[in-house]
Scaffold this active site. Structure first.
Site, PDB file in Angstrom:
ATOM      1  CG  HIS A 168       7.621  -3.706   2.113  1.00  0.00           C
ATOM      2  ND1 HIS A 168       6.700  -4.088   3.062  1.00  0.00           N
ATOM      3  CD2 HIS A 168       6.935  -3.681   0.939  1.00  0.00           C
ATOM      4  CE1 HIS A 168       5.520  -4.286   2.494  1.00  0.00           C
ATOM      5  NE2 HIS A 168       5.648  -4.044   1.203  1.00  0.00           N
ATOM      6  CB  CYS A 264       6.516  -2.753   9.490  1.00  0.00           C
ATOM      7  SG  CYS A 264       7.723  -3.259   8.242  1.00  0.00           S
TER       8      CYS A 264
END
Length: 702
Positions: A168, A264
């Site tokens: 990511h 996150c």
């Protein structure tokens, strides 16, 4: 507390590592401590609440990764782009996050189910609100970026992720207040790094090292001048503090086991809105069509790999599989790239594979005038060996004088536009040059499974093998040589001095004498050592019969050069009776034209050697016109030049004792190119013997 900054978090009630969807999860299934994870999450939650407002979404049984709320979606103002998770293991989170957003009054946009996008994990706003950095490559697709730009009315800058550990964008990239950027450059491709450097001044780029990267230092929460992260080295801490930031470390080791840290675990739901800025995206898209045996020939896989490896993405719009084994398949593929520059690079490679613009995507070729004699415009198209057409004035125009590594020059006549391949040095004022990749297509021969009949050049596999029987390869080459001779065709031989050193000179001379060779191309050395053998029985001073060095033999080639220079030329040496045998003798006697291209290392040279490299290239190219086959015999230097000048459709056989040389010379993307790894003298001996066995004229099958 800064009231206007708000975050969304999710209690880790159901958190665990239940599956593997990223490298960090490997070996960690069910190895996360629930109690420690709760303790670490609570500490992060407390720290953030001291500086911002935290909203909570209810955790749901069966969806352990809901705790990573960064992937819920992307928020700007009261608009949300909901995530479309790549892995099925997380797709069940989508309706729960959607329900929460709608309950809070957000307008929710949803991408098509086949366009993955994982929210703020792969999309990070510049902290000044100037643009959106959007990642792609592992979890999110490039196709999502134009829709995001439109829905959020923001400029999107696409960054390609290259390291699967940083799957990511937020694992390796963190925009900070004041225009600063914390990031790990090796996680991105070259184009993305250049884009970052163009947008973020050097003094505001904080590039981290791998030890900091693997502890997820970039996976940080930034609230004004505060940076909250799992861990930072002393060097990184010093750099951040020097830039005016206060670093707060809070261990998140249990969440690292699932591939996440502080960023996150949070989703910022109040992002700065810049009403004076509006949607733009640099993404460029084109649709191509491919026709042929796309699956069994591997063309489809190669094309899709080229797109992805080049930094683009694709969508197969249509695929029609051939119904019978002889039937070609057809595919329409939409190709997207983060910029026109990247797309042009991808398209140039797809054109080499035979991709053509879809009919609805046909465009006029781009042309720019020659800026000065002998130079091309920037971004000029580089030609290939394949027959090429360019679209000019709504018509496809065939490119003349096809060759590799040239530009395509266009002139305009009363009969219409004329396009031809021209070396850069030959470009002239008044000509236009094709630039970019629009309005260009190459024409490839569509092979069928049944085309390899006995009368065909049956080893058109484009391969190299030293393991296959050399005798079988020789038989096939001999058959084709006999066919070409009997049909009045043209065979060009490119040979190096190794042909003479290995005892192959007499066999090459036989091929010339018996009409199998129509042109000889080489350098000064092959002629010198051929004549040395003819006049003195040696090659490089070695007796060709005894295989031993002759005393004073190292001077033989110089004496030979001197003798030929005294005659005036090789032809005059033959006419005067000085030269009575050998390769060069047979060329003169049988009126086989030859070109000897000189180099800086040449002794002499012989009077026939062309020391002007440009003139030598031109003479090579002229003699190559109309060739049916090229035999490359142990001469890498000259063979590379010949290969660049030879269009597709010409059969090429490369023979060398070195597998690396054979691979280099035969790997030109042409089905008609093969390599034989063997001693060239042995190859020529076997070839002549096989030709003598062929006593009947080659008959084609009608």
């Amino acid at each position: 507390m800064t009231d206007q900054i708000r975050f969304l978090m999710c209690d880790p009630e159901h958190y665990d590592v239940d599956y593997v969807i990223n490298p960090w999860m490997e070996g960690n299934i069910h190895k996360s401590s629930r109690s420690i994870a709760v303790e670490q999450w609570n500490k992060l939650h407390h720290i953030i609440k001291e500086h911002a407002i935290v909203e909570l979404v209810k955790p749901e049984q069966g969806w352990p990764d809901m705790v990573f709320t960064a992937n819920a979606g992307l928020v700007l103002g009261k608009t949300v782009v909901l995530s479309r998770f790549y892995h099925p293991e997380r797709q069940g989170e989508e309706p729960h996050f959607k329900t929460w957003f709608e309950s809070q009054g957000f307008t929710v946009h949803e991408l098509p189910k086949d366009v993955p996008f994982e929210g703020a994990g792969d999309a990070l706003f510049d902290r000044e609100g100037r643009w959106l950095w959007a990642g792609y490559g592992f979890r999110s697709e490039l196709e999502a970026h134009p829709a995001i730009a439109e829905w959020l009315d923001v400029e999107v800058l696409s960054l390609r992720l290259m390291d699967e550990r940083f799957y990511h964008l937020d694992t390796c990239f963190c925009p900070l207040s004041g225009g600063y950027l914390l990031y790990y450059p090796p996680a991105f491709d070259g184009y993305s790094n250049r884009l970052i450097e163009m947008r973020v001044p050097a003094e505001k780029r904080i590039a981290i090292s791998e030890p900091d990267a693997v502890t997820f230092a970039c996976n940080a929460v930034n609230i004004n001048d505060i940076v909250i992260l799992n861990k930072a080295s002393q060097d990184l801490r010093n750099r951040l503090e020097t830039s005016g930031f206060r670093v707060i470390e809070t261990p998140l080791t249990e969440f690292l086991k699932a591939g996440g840290a502080s960023k996150c675990l949070t989703l910022r739901i109040t992002e700065p809105v810049r009403t004076e800025l509006h949607a733009t995206t640099q993404i460029d898209t084109r649709t191509i069509q491919m026709v042929g045996h796309l699956l069994d020939a591997g063309l489809m896989n190669r094309a899709l790999d080229l797109i992805v490896d080049g930094g683009g993405s694709f969508k197969v719009l249509n695929f029609n599989l051939g119904e019978q084994r002889q039937s070609p398949s057809e595919a329409d593929v939409k190709v997207s790239a983060p910029s026109a520059e990247v797309l042009d690079d991808i398209m140039s490679q797809l054109i080499d594979l035979g991709a053509i613009p879809a009919s609805e995507d046909e465009e006029e070729s781009r042309r720019e005038p020659v800026p000065q004699p002998g130079t091309a415009p920037d971004d000029f198209y580089v030609s290939t060996i394949y027959p090429t057409e360019v679209r000019i004035q709504d018509t496809w125009v065939k490119v003349q004088k096809q060759r590799m590594d040239a530009s395509i020059a266009v002139t305009y006549t009363e009969e219409g536009p004329v396009a031809q391949c021209k070396l850069i040095r030959d470009l002239a004022i008044g000509e236009d040059v094709i630039v970019g990749t629009r309005g260009i297509r190459t024409l490839h021969k569509v092979e069928t499974r049944d085309q390899k009949a006995p009368q065909e050049f049956s080893f058109m596999s484009g391969g190299v093998s030293s393991e296959r029987r050399v005798e079988l390869m020789v038989e096939q080459v001999a058959w084709e040589l006999r066919h070409i001779r009997d049909q009045g065709g043209k065979v060009v031989v490119t040979a190096g001095p190794v042909v003479i050193h290995t005892g192959g000179g007499q066999h090459l001379a036989t091929l010339i004498r018996e009409g199998y060779v129509q042109v000889l191309l080489g350098g000064n050395a092959i002629a010198v050592h051929d004549i040395e053998q003819a006049l003195m029985g040696t090659s490089l001073g070695v007796d060709m019969n005894q295989g031993v060095a002759v005393q004073g033999g190292h001077r033989h080639h110089l004496k030979v050069i001197n003798k030929i220079r005294r005659c005036g030329s090789i032809a005059q040496a033959v006419e005067s009776g000085v030269l009575t045998k050998g390769v060069m003798y047979e060329c003169v006697q049988n009126q086989v034209p030859f070109v000897l291209a000189g180099s800086i290392r040449d002794d002499g040279p012989l009077p026939d050697t062309q020391m002007d490299m440009i003139a030598a290239q031109q003479e090579y190219a002229q003699l190559l016109q109309g060739a049916d086959m090229v035999l490359m015999l142990s001469s890498m230097l000259h063979s590379i030049g010949v290969g660049n000048m030879t269009p597709a459709g010409v059969k090429m056989v490369c023979v060398d004792i070195s597998p690396a040389v054979v691979t280099k010379l035969s790997d030109r993307g042409s089905l008609e190119s093969i390599g034989v790894v063997t001693d060239v003298g042995l190859f020529l001996s076997l070839l002549v013997n096989q030709l003598h066995k062929l006593t009947t004229v080659y008959q084609t099958v009608s």
